[in-house]
Design a protein around this motif. Sequence first.
Motif, short mmCIF file in Angstrom:
data_model
loop_
_atom_site.label_atom_id
_atom_site.label_comp_id
_atom_site.label_asym_id
_atom_site.label_seq_id
_atom_site.Cartn_x
_atom_site.Cartn_y
_atom_site.Cartn_z
N TYR A 1 0.80 -1.23 0.00
CA TYR A 1 0.00 0.00 0.00
C TYR A 1 0.83 1.27 0.00
O TYR A 1 0.26 2.36 -0.11
CB TYR A 1 -0.96 0.01 1.20
CG TYR A 1 -2.07 -0.98 1.04
CD1 TYR A 1 -3.20 -0.66 0.28
CD2 TYR A 1 -2.00 -2.25 1.61
CE1 TYR A 1 -4.23 -1.57 0.12
CE2 TYR A 1 -3.02 -3.17 1.44
CZ TYR A 1 -4.13 -2.82 0.70
OH TYR A 1 -5.14 -3.72 0.53
N GLU B 1 -4.94 -5.55 6.91
CA GLU B 1 -5.36 -5.27 5.54
C GLU B 1 -6.45 -4.19 5.51
O GLU B 1 -6.38 -3.24 4.72
CB GLU B 1 -5.87 -6.56 4.88
CG GLU B 1 -6.38 -6.39 3.47
CD GLU B 1 -5.28 -6.18 2.43
OE1 GLU B 1 -5.60 -5.65 1.36
OE2 GLU B 1 -4.11 -6.53 2.69
N HIS B 2 -7.44 -4.33 6.38
CA HIS B 2 -8.55 -3.37 6.39
C HIS B 2 -8.06 -1.98 6.80
O HIS B 2 -8.50 -0.97 6.24
CB HIS B 2 -9.68 -3.85 7.29
CG HIS B 2 -10.89 -2.99 7.19
ND1 HIS B 2 -11.50 -2.42 8.27
CD2 HIS B 2 -11.61 -2.57 6.10
CE1 HIS B 2 -12.53 -1.70 7.88
NE2 HIS B 2 -12.62 -1.77 6.57
N CYS C 1 -5.18 -0.66 6.19
CA CYS C 1 -4.52 -0.08 5.01
C CYS C 1 -5.55 0.37 3.97
O CYS C 1 -5.39 1.42 3.33
CB CYS C 1 -3.53 -1.07 4.40
SG CYS C 1 -2.11 -1.36 5.47
N GLN C 2 -6.63 -0.39 3.81
CA GLN C 2 -7.69 -0.01 2.88
C GLN C 2 -8.40 1.26 3.34
O GLN C 2 -8.74 2.11 2.51
CB GLN C 2 -8.67 -1.15 2.70
CG GLN C 2 -8.09 -2.31 1.93
CD GLN C 2 -9.03 -3.52 1.89
OE1 GLN C 2 -10.16 -3.47 2.32
NE2 GLN C 2 -8.53 -4.62 1.34
N LYS D 1 -6.05 4.11 2.62
CA LYS D 1 -5.97 4.31 1.16
C LYS D 1 -7.13 5.17 0.64
O LYS D 1 -6.99 5.87 -0.35
CB LYS D 1 -5.95 2.95 0.46
CG LYS D 1 -5.76 3.04 -1.04
CD LYS D 1 -5.74 1.68 -1.67
CE LYS D 1 -5.62 1.81 -3.18
NZ LYS D 1 -5.67 0.52 -3.85
N LYS D 2 -8.26 5.13 1.30
CA LYS D 2 -9.44 5.89 0.87
C LYS D 2 -9.40 7.35 1.32
O LYS D 2 -10.23 8.15 0.88
CB LYS D 2 -10.71 5.23 1.41
CG LYS D 2 -11.00 3.89 0.76
CD LYS D 2 -12.21 3.25 1.37
CE LYS D 2 -12.40 1.84 0.80
NZ LYS D 2 -13.49 1.13 1.48
#
Length: 177
Positions: free
Chosen positions: A44, A104-105, A107-108, A111-112
């Motif tokens: 990411y 993971e979540h 980082c997501q 990222k938004k």
Amino acid sequence: MNAVKKITGVFCFVLMTTITVAQKTVKKYIKKYEGLAIEKAERYRIPASIILGVSLVESDAGRSPIAKSLNNFFGIKGANWSSTKKMGYKSAYKEYKTDDESFEHFCQVVKKKKFYDKLKGTVDFKEWLDQMNHAEYATAKGKWVRKINATISQFKLYELDKAAVLSSDVVMAGAAK
């Protein structure tokens, strides 16, 4: 006077033991999750120091009830299916099946954020914290930034950013061939 010295000595011993145990717990947590943080950093382009620093503070080095029961290492709110059974009360925090899913979540979510495109690939963890604070990632604001900044600095998590950058450079060089 002798009793005061004894009490002071015992207090100092207990305090030092507590600090030592806490630091060992943090170091054990870092050792366990540094590879996962580096992997997510490479994917990411978020500094591993940010990923690991936020998870350390938000999960109390994996000791918080939501980390233990819900695999939630970042204090992210959302649906869960077993908090009442596992924790004894209904929690507002999201439950994850695995530690990896939680990382993971996170980082997501980052990222938004609007600042992500501007900062991705940079390793200035202080700038990332500043932008996360302005984007209202955490409700504690300045206190949250200070705690994470202190954690990253104290445990030299910024050194992980170099490892992630070097590793991603090798991957990018290999992909260019």
